[in-house]
Design an enzyme around this catalytic site. Sequence first.
Site: not given
Length: 162
Positions: A115, A118-121
């Site tokens: 994805v 939408h930034l995610h760690i």
Amino acid sequence: MKRIWAPWRQLYVSNAKSDKNCIFCPDQAGKDDRERLILARSDSSMIMLNRYPYTGGHLMVAPLRHASELDDLSDAELLDLMHLLCKGRALLKRVASPDGFNVGINLGRAAGAGVEEHLHIHIVPRWNGDSNFMTVVGDVRVIPDGLSEAYERLSAALAEEG
Ligand SMILES: [Zn+2]
């Protein structure tokens, strides 16, 4: 199209409050946090289980706001995201006692982002003797049953913590 510097995009991102097709944004169909595998929220971030985990307990930390780049986030949002990252790592350490972690961000499709809007760690717990990261990535995904069990264990541990 390669974009190196695009200040006009900041406005675009700020205005894009949410996307109903984005797993990190509020779902229009009204799914609750459990269905969405969200374990906890902070002021501007959330932590959730990855539905397609690399290993058991694979978590993702994301800003609540639909933002794709690190520099789209304010200082307060970045700090909040890091605090929740620490909390997620501590939670896994307590519940699953892994020997190590892979913590990382895939920016852009070419880097492996599933994805990318939408930034995610990712927080991926690792154990001595488990396969190396590349093998894990290509491996068969954990079965759905294991997922709800992991959700129960982690949310119970979070509740104990208070
Ligand atoms: Zn989103």
